[in-house]
Design a protein around this motif. Structure first.
Motif, PDB file in Angstrom:
ATOM      1  N   ALA A 151       1.175  -1.111   0.208  1.00  0.00           N
ATOM      2  CA  ALA A 151      -0.106  -0.039  -0.204  1.00  0.00           C
ATOM      3  C   ALA A 151       0.991   1.575   0.300  1.00  0.00           C
ATOM      4  N   ASN A 152       0.535   2.521   0.383  1.00  0.00           N
ATOM      5  CA  ASN A 152       0.494   3.716  -0.115  1.00  0.00           C
ATOM      6  C   ASN A 152       1.201   4.007   1.262  1.00  0.00           C
ATOM      7  N   ASP A 153       2.404   4.394   1.558  1.00  0.00           N
ATOM      8  CA  ASP A 153       3.023   5.405   2.593  1.00  0.00           C
ATOM      9  C   ASP A 153       3.166   6.735   2.494  1.00  0.00           C
ATOM     10  N   ASP A 154       2.386   7.377   2.760  1.00  0.00           N
ATOM     11  CA  ASP A 154       2.408   9.004   2.162  1.00  0.00           C
ATOM     12  C   ASP A 154       3.838   9.829   3.369  1.00  0.00           C
ATOM     13  N   ALA A 155       4.247   8.858   4.067  1.00  0.00           N
ATOM     14  CA  ALA A 155       4.955   9.774   5.307  1.00  0.00           C
ATOM     15  C   ALA A 155       6.617   8.983   4.399  1.00  0.00           C
ATOM     16  N   CYS A 156       7.206   8.131   3.948  1.00  0.00           N
ATOM     17  CA  CYS A 156       8.175   7.526   3.989  1.00  0.00           C
ATOM     18  C   CYS A 156       8.428   7.988   2.375  1.00  0.00           C
ATOM     19  N   ALA A 157       7.236   8.078   1.235  1.00  0.00           N
ATOM     20  CA  ALA A 157       7.096   8.262   0.123  1.00  0.00           C
ATOM     21  C   ALA A 157       7.983   9.799   0.209  1.00  0.00           C
ATOM     22  N   ARG A 158       7.261  10.994   0.957  1.00  0.00           N
ATOM     23  CA  ARG A 158       7.407  12.245   1.285  1.00  0.00           C
ATOM     24  C   ARG A 158       9.347  12.327   1.726  1.00  0.00           C
ATOM     25  N   GLU A 193       5.149  20.610  -5.285  1.00  0.00           N
ATOM     26  CA  GLU A 193       6.236  19.574  -5.643  1.00  0.00           C
ATOM     27  C   GLU A 193       6.380  18.699  -4.740  1.00  0.00           C
ATOM     28  N   ILE A 194       6.700  18.810  -3.616  1.00  0.00           N
ATOM     29  CA  ILE A 194       6.289  17.267  -2.546  1.00  0.00           C
ATOM     30  C   ILE A 194       5.824  16.549  -2.844  1.00  0.00           C
ATOM     31  N   SER A 195       3.983  17.267  -2.630  1.00  0.00           N
ATOM     32  CA  SER A 195       2.671  16.855  -2.339  1.00  0.00           C
ATOM     33  C   SER A 195       2.345  16.250  -3.741  1.00  0.00           C
ATOM     34  N   LEU A 196       3.030  16.932  -4.555  1.00  0.00           N
ATOM     35  CA  LEU A 196       2.384  16.449  -6.176  1.00  0.00           C
ATOM     36  C   LEU A 196       3.062  14.843  -5.909  1.00  0.00           C
ATOM     37  N   SER A 197       3.674  15.408  -5.997  1.00  0.00           N
ATOM     38  CA  SER A 197       4.718  13.801  -5.684  1.00  0.00           C
ATOM     39  C   SER A 197       4.365  12.804  -5.800  1.00  0.00           C
TER      40      SER A 197
END
Lengths: 448, 377, 555
Positions: free
Chosen positions: C124-131, C150-154
């Protein structure tokens, strides 16, 4: 959007000027209606027009190769003998020149700059070539707006340039081209089943994220950089369009057959004319399939750069050097080794045209539905002359132009040929070219 | 036509390069052997092999099938239909019987009846007079006109795959040589003379080098590459010779050079003779002759069966034609007179500890390069 | 109709574009449109792309795709990169590259080393790690801190794809792939901000300075330390800048920068299409083509970086490095005791005193590179020396020249190039330009087109007398000495260094250029010192007049 166009009848005023027909067009920019029926019998939708260019280096030779008479009953010069079987389907334009208007003649360049872009300039600026202007009209709906290939190993050997972004890089590897056109992303138009690939949809959605960055970037940049950014996003849009096309069921194309993958896996360097021609033949096959399968409507091929370093096997001296150093044989009237090169290239051109002519589209052939435009950098390269350019076109563009003629127009602007072909292919323009190369009327003899 | 003889060309800067030991008077030129195989003479098949009974691959396969019980018609059908594979092939390969067991014919060729292939009955073959007693068995060398001992050619000269006209190589040797070139250390030749422009004494030193031969862009062996001489004395041969009229010959001597499979694992020539000439392009071409162990020869040809040549037929022919060193117990001659063809390209030779001991002498002039308008392609 | 207005619009726009670039001859058959302003950004070159991936993600990420071709302008590819756009086939290639690289970064082999965090569940996604990953990677790839949007978009993209494919790493790869395709990565931008020290004026912002500096000296994006110096303002102070420059010049990464500079300046892009006829030049193997570049670059690094020698000595030095294949090409002996079958080694090699093969002109990277595939061309070599080494433009041949006087090569009298070119020297229409090139190239005729040494051609001895800017000499040694002493040699490399670093070729009378050239001389033509001088000069971070119209990025 289909790449075929609606065309309406155009009224022409014909007059005679200096022995050849001159056409004065009306301000409404429309093209000649062809009455020959270019539609599929089954669907009634018009066949797309196709366009191909084919560049060969260093002309036809120093002899007097322009036929003496214009019209249908002319004799092909000996170096064009390989084209004899296709004589009825080709037009041979001679006599056209490029006017320098005081600009310097950058040899092997300025003539082409004029012939292909209509504009001669001291700089190496080269924008808006004939094929690019045509691809604006007929290229936008297909997967590839145009495909460029070069046969001597350099991606810079290309005479196709968009108006805004300049010269296109050419593909030098047939294997890579095969993969690009007929690889994983190819959708067979004749396949029974079609299911849009969800990964492609996902990719398209992901790519749109880059477009979202556009605004913030634009704010921070100067004019020149903004222009470059615009070019980038134009290219990105073409990528998105390619994905979009992959998501649509393509129209069936009976003439489309998928070529076999190429068996050559190692592509050696090209230094001999025969090697360049082998490569041209490989490319020619792929381009013909690509056209027949609707993957693109515009292709461009260049044998080599104009100062061609290609050689004859066993000879240390390059073609270009021969054009300057070889004696004109007193009996023959031409340079024998240079003639060998011209023979090679005319044979290769005949091979490509024949291949296009062998693909049936209804009761016509692919060649009939398109125009193949073959050109070179100097008619007589020994003196770097920009006079008397030979241009050979094949095909009637779906009945839009008449073929089988020699059109000799000594002293005329060679850009008139470019204007004529553009109009035949549907480019909305009544004039083309800059300065003394500007022309406002086409060669009406060739319109059907 | 420009007349450039490499022996007359002055040594270019190669001779002045750093590290070259430039002896006071003598000059040493280096080469690596770029081509080595049986010396063939194939211009006259009708007279050399009048029976014409050996045929090619299909024919000897037919003979082999007949020998294990197939009728001629069956054998022909099988051989020409390409059906000799798998178990049948295995059966053919193991048709020798030793101590009641089926064994490989290639390991036990004596246990297979002699197929009696045709041997050369013509007049000519390259070679040297090695002192063979049987005058009737000698050939005439087409170059020198002298009478020569070359029973090896007699044995194999009617086998199609050995009948190759230079620069082509006999097929089994070509395949093996090419495999060896890519991987195995090569052979070097150094020639030292006081003055290569004059007749006089020379010394020839043969060695193995540590590196395999290098190929150039045209697929040939590269000229003027540098090689390190293998310091092992095993393949080190110093031969006394003479340069006369552009041809180098040696005082007969035994030669030993180690090689590798799949080629002849060793090139050991007893009572070796040589004649070598320098070509205008600086390369050497020549012949070596001497007595060669018949088993060593047969080992090469039987260890790669199917590479052209009825190995068993050749084994027996060589056995019959062998003409020297009789086994004290059986009387079977264990050596056979032979001639080999050799080519060599200029090479720099160095020692392991960094001395350059021989120069590659290239001709001063490269061949002319001009176009002919009417030349093909 | 849509098509009509597009054509009309485009034609109109083209007519408005100004007609000329800076007044220098371009060498390639043209490329990009002229522009109404000064292009400030440049398209990342292939070696810069590779270096970036290697620096940010490590050398085990392989880059197997192809790039849009580069174009040369004002003698340098980096200046051509200023006007280069990305074609539609180019974007296909960059897209392929991006996907390929991203896929490797998240694969099992690399993910644990390169991604500093682990997702809560891999499916699943993990926004914190992706960020965490995307903002750190983004800073190094975009060469600046990412804006929040830019970070949020990514992160959003990573999340959407992770959900659709039920795999965190696939999502991360998609976001990363976008970054590698973004113009923020593919273009290096120069952006401006108000200068707090000079009211009303602009200065290059910190990140732009960092990029300019690091691509100049290292051919790589700014590392973390340089980015920090941009962020904390240190890069704007003379002391801070000097500290960074000193650090960069002392770093092993300097070698990459020096190699990239000379590969550009010496025209090594021509290696892409280099080939010789194997029948005539069998020692010119494919291996030699790769090694020829390396030989010269190694020689340059050794002399200029390791030994901090005099730039001019490059053309006269007897020292170089050879492999067995190169030694065979040049016809010189070399002792290489590498084991059978092992890769060839680079061995230091010293030619003897007065050996004509001293200096880098004798390397295949000069004599073979600027030479056709069948036979040598003194004109090509002379032109290359003028244009690449002396920054002197050679005009194009004139049109409509009568070639009746030129004999063909089969003529029994003309055996050597000198004889064949004699008409160039005697015919007035030709000699004007050919006397600029041919006397140089003729002195190098001992080198055949593949770089091998010869003393005769077609049986006739080769006469190697020549002339450079008024100095006469005989043979290649004389040529290299004349070149060594020619003031244009050092003036040119200084000009190129400034052009390479700043994207603009200074005019010949530019005061800063003259100052730098003088300093170069005072420092005994030490190339590293030249780099230092340029790095600290006004030319590097110059603000062009057009910058005044920009809306600048607020920090």
């Amino acid at each position: 959007m289909k790449s075929g166009r609606q065309i309406t009848r155009r009224r022409l005023l014909r007059g005679m000027l200096a022995g050849s027909a001159v056409t004065v067009g009306l301000p409404i920019l429309d093209c000649v209606l062809n009455t020959n029926g270019t539609a599929f019998a089954s669907t009634g939708s018009p066949l797309p027009a196709r366009f191909a260019t084919w560049y060969w280096p260093l002309g036809l030779g120093e002899d007097d190769w322009a036929p003496k008479v214009s019209g249908a009953n002319y004799a092909l010069p000996p170096q064009m003998a390989p084209l004899k079987p296709l004589k009825e389907k080709l037009n041979f334009f001679t006599g056209g020149q490029v006017f320098l208007d005081g600009q310097s003649n950058n040899v092997h360049f300025t003539g082409l700059q004029g012939l292909m872009t209509g504009k001669v300039a001291n700089s190496r600026e080269y924008l808006g070539s004939i094929d690019a202007l045509i691809s604006e009209v007929i290229g936008r709906g297909s997967r590839f707006r145009s495909i460029e290939v070069a046969c001597a190993g350099s991606p810079r050997d290309c005479w196709s340039a968009r108006v805004d972004s300049g010269v296109q890089p050419a593909e030098i590897s047939p294997v890579a081209l095969y993969s690009r056109i007929f690889g994983a992303e190819f959708k067979d138009p004749n396949a029974a089943e079609f299911t849009p690939d969800p990964d492609v949809m996902l990719k398209k959605s992901v790519l749109s994220g880059i477009t979202e960055e556009r605004q913030s970037l634009m704010k921070r940049l100067g004019t020149a950089d903004r222009e470059k950014l615009d070019n980038y996003f134009t290219s990105l849009r073409e990528l998105e369009q390619k994905l979009q096309i992959q998501l649509q069921k393509p129209e069936p194309l009976p003439s489309c057959t998928i070529p076999q993958p190429l068996s050559v896996d190692k592509e050696p360097a090209v230094t001999l004319a025969t090697e360049a021609i082998d490569r041209a033949n490989l490319f020619g096959g792929l381009l013909a399939h690509a056209l027949a399968c609707g993957q693109t409507n515009v292709t461009n091929l260049a044998i080599s750069r104009p100062q061609s370093g290609l050689r004859k096997n066993g000879d240390a001296t390059a073609h270009h050097t021969h054009t300057h150093e070889e004696q004109i044989d007193a009996n023959l009237g031409y340079q024998p080794v240079c003639r060998w090169f011209a023979d090679q290239y005319m044979s290769a051109l005949a091979q490509f045209a024949t291949r296009l002519n062998s693909i049936k589209e209804g009761d016509r052939t692919l060649l009939d539905s398109m125009v193949l435009f073959a050109f070179t950098d100097h008619g007589a390269p020994r003196l770097h002359s920009v006079r008397n350019y030979p241009i050979i076109t094949f095909g009637s563009g779906g009945g839009r132009i008449k073929t089988g003629m020699h059109i000799g127009r000594p002293g005329d602007q060679v850009t008139r040929v470019g204007l004529t072909i553009q109009q035949a292919m549907g480019v909305q323009t009544s004039s083309w070219g800059v300065g003394s190369n500007r022309v406002t009327s086409p060669i009406s003899e060739v319109f059907a | 036509m420009k007349n450039v003889t490499a022996l007359l060309a002055s040594a270019p800067f190669a001779a002045l390069a750093v590290g070259v030991t430039a002896p006071a008077h003598a000059e040493t030129r280096g080469y690596v052997i770029s081509w080595f195989g049986t010396a063939t003479h194939v211009t006259d098949f009708k007279n050399s092999c009048p029976q014409n009974k050996n045929g090619g691959g299909a024919e000897w396969l037919i003979r082999d099938l007949i020998s294990i019980g197939y009728s001629k018609a069956q054998a022909v059908k099988l051989a020409e239909g390409g059906e000799v594979a798998g178990p049948l092939r295995e059966k053919l390969a193991k048709r020798a019987v030793v101590n009641g067991k089926n064994v490989s014919i290639y390991n036990y060729p004596d246990a297979v009846p002699d197929p009696d292939i045709e041997t050369v009955s013509g007049k000519y073959a390259y070679g040297f007079d090695l002192g063979g007693k049987n005058e009737a068995a000698k050939f005439i060398d087409p170059d020198t006109g002298g009478k020569v001992d070359n029973q090896l050619w007699r044995a194999i000269g009617c086998t199609a795959s050995f009948r190759a006209e230079p620069p082509a190589m006999p097929f089994p040797e070509e395949v093996s040589w090419n495999a060896m070139v890519e991987t195995s250390p090569g052979w070097s030749m150094m020639i030292t003379a006081d003055d290569f422009t004059k007749d006089g004494k020379v010394t020839i030193t043969l060695d193995r080098v540590t590196q395999h031969l290098e190929r150039d862009a045209a697929g040939n062996i590269m000229s003027s590459a540098s090689y390190v001489i293998d310091p092992s004395p095993k393949s080190h041969n110093v031969l006394k010779g003479e340069l006369k009229g552009g041809v180098i010959t040696i005082e007969p001597q035994d030669i030993y050079l180690q090689a590798e499979m799949p080629f002849y694992p060793e090139m050991a020539l007893r009572n070796a003779h040589m004649r070598i000439t320098v070509k205008p392009d600086g390369q050497l071409v020549g012949y070596w002759g001497g007595y060669f162990s018949r088993e060593r020869f047969s080992y090469m040809i039987t260890s790669r069966p199917g590479h052209g040549g009825d190995s068993i037929g050749i084994y027996h022919a060589v056995k019959k034609m062998a003409d020297a060193s009789p086994d004290p117990k059986t009387g079977q001659n264990e050596e056979i007179s032979s001639t080999w063809r050799m080519e060599a390209v200029p090479a720099f030779l160095t020692t392991v500890d960094g001395k350059i001991v021989a120069n590659a002498v290239m001709p001063a002039a490269a061949p002319a390069q001009v176009a002919a308008a009417d030349s093909a392609n | 109709m849509k098509a009509r207005s597009n054509i009309a619009g485009a034609v109109a726009a083209a007519a408005l574009l100004s007609a000329s670039l800076a007044s220098v001859q371009t060498q390639a058959a043209s490329s990009a449109p002229t522009s109404s302003g000064e292009p400030l950004s440049w398209r990342l070159g292939p070696s810069q792309y590779r270096q970036t991936i290697a620096e940010v993600f490590g050398p085990s990420i392989s880059i197997t795709g192809r790039f849009d071709p580069e174009y040369r302008q004002d003698g340098l590819l980096t200046i051509g990169a200023r006007t280069a756009s990305i074609s539609s086939s180019g974007i296909e290639r960059y897209d392929e590259l991006a996907e390929n690289v991203a896929a490797q970064i998240v694969d099992r082999r690399h993910r644990d080393t390169l991604i500093p965090c682990k997702p809560q569940t891999p499916a699943a996604n993990d926004d914190a790690c992706a960020r965490q990953f995307l903002s750190a990677a983004g800073r190094l790839l975009y060469r600046r801190a990412l804006a929040e949007e830019e970070i949020s978009l990514s992160v959003r993209i990573a999340g959407e794809v992770a959900k659709a494919k039920q795999d965190f790493y696939t999502g991360l790869a998609a976001a990363l792939s976008n970054m590698l395709l973004s113009p923020n990565f593919l273009y290096v931008y120069k952006t401006f901000e108000p200068d707090p020290d000079e009211k009303g004026k602009l200065r290059l912002d910190g990140y732009s300075k960092a990029s300019v500096l690091s691509f100049f000296l290292w051919n790589a994006p700014p590392d973390d330390s340089l980015l920090s110096a941009a962020e904390n303002g240190e890069i704007h102070t003379q002391k801070g800048l000097k500290r960074q420059v000193d650090r960069m010049l002392a770093s092993p990464s300097l070698e990459h920068g020096v190699r990239a500079f000379f590969a550009d300046m010496l025209g090594f892009s021509e290696f892409e299409t280099l080939a010789k006829d194997p029948t005539f030049y069998p020692r010119f193997t494919p291996r030699v083509i790769d090694q020829a570049q390396e030989q010269t670059l190694r020689t340059i690094v050794d002399l200029l970086v390791v030994r901090q020698g005099d730039y001019r000595d490059l053309y006269t030095t007897p020292d170089t490095f050879l492999t067995r294949s190169l030694a065979a090409l040049y016809g010189v002996p070399i002792v290489d005791t590498t084991d059978n079958g092992q890769p060839e080694r680079w061995i230091p090699y010293k030619y003897g005193a007065d050996d004509p093969r001293a200096g880098i002109l004798s390397h295949a990277s000069f004599v073979a590179l600027h030479s056709p595939s069948g036979r040598s061309s003194p004109t090509d070599r002379g032109k290359a020396l003028r244009e690449y080494l002396l920054c002197q433009a050679v005009p194009s041949p004139p049109a409509d020249v009568s070639f009746a006087v030129v004999q063909d090569t089969n003529h029994p009298v003309h055996k050597t190039a000198r004889e064949r070119l004699s008409a160039h020297a005697t015919d007035a229409a030709c000699s004007g330009c050919h006397k600029i090139t041919d006397p140089i190239g003729l002195a190098l005729e001992n080198f055949d087109t593949a770089g091998g040494y010869r003393t005769t051609e077609n049986g006739a001895p080769i006469d190697t007398s020549g002339e450079l800017n008024g100095t006469r000499f005989d043979g290649p040694v004389g040529l290299t000495k004349a070149l060594h002493d020619d003031p244009a040699l050092t003036a040119c490399v200084a000009t190129r260094a400034i052009a390479y670093a700043s994207g603009r070729t200074p005019g010949r009378s530019d005061a800063e250029l003259k100052r730098i050239q003088a300093e170069f001389g005072k420092k005994k033509y030490n190339f590293v010192e030249l780099l230092r001088e340029v790095s600290l000069s006004d030319a590097l971070f110059k603000v062009p007049p057009s910058a005044a119209q920009l809306v600048t990025a607020a920090q």
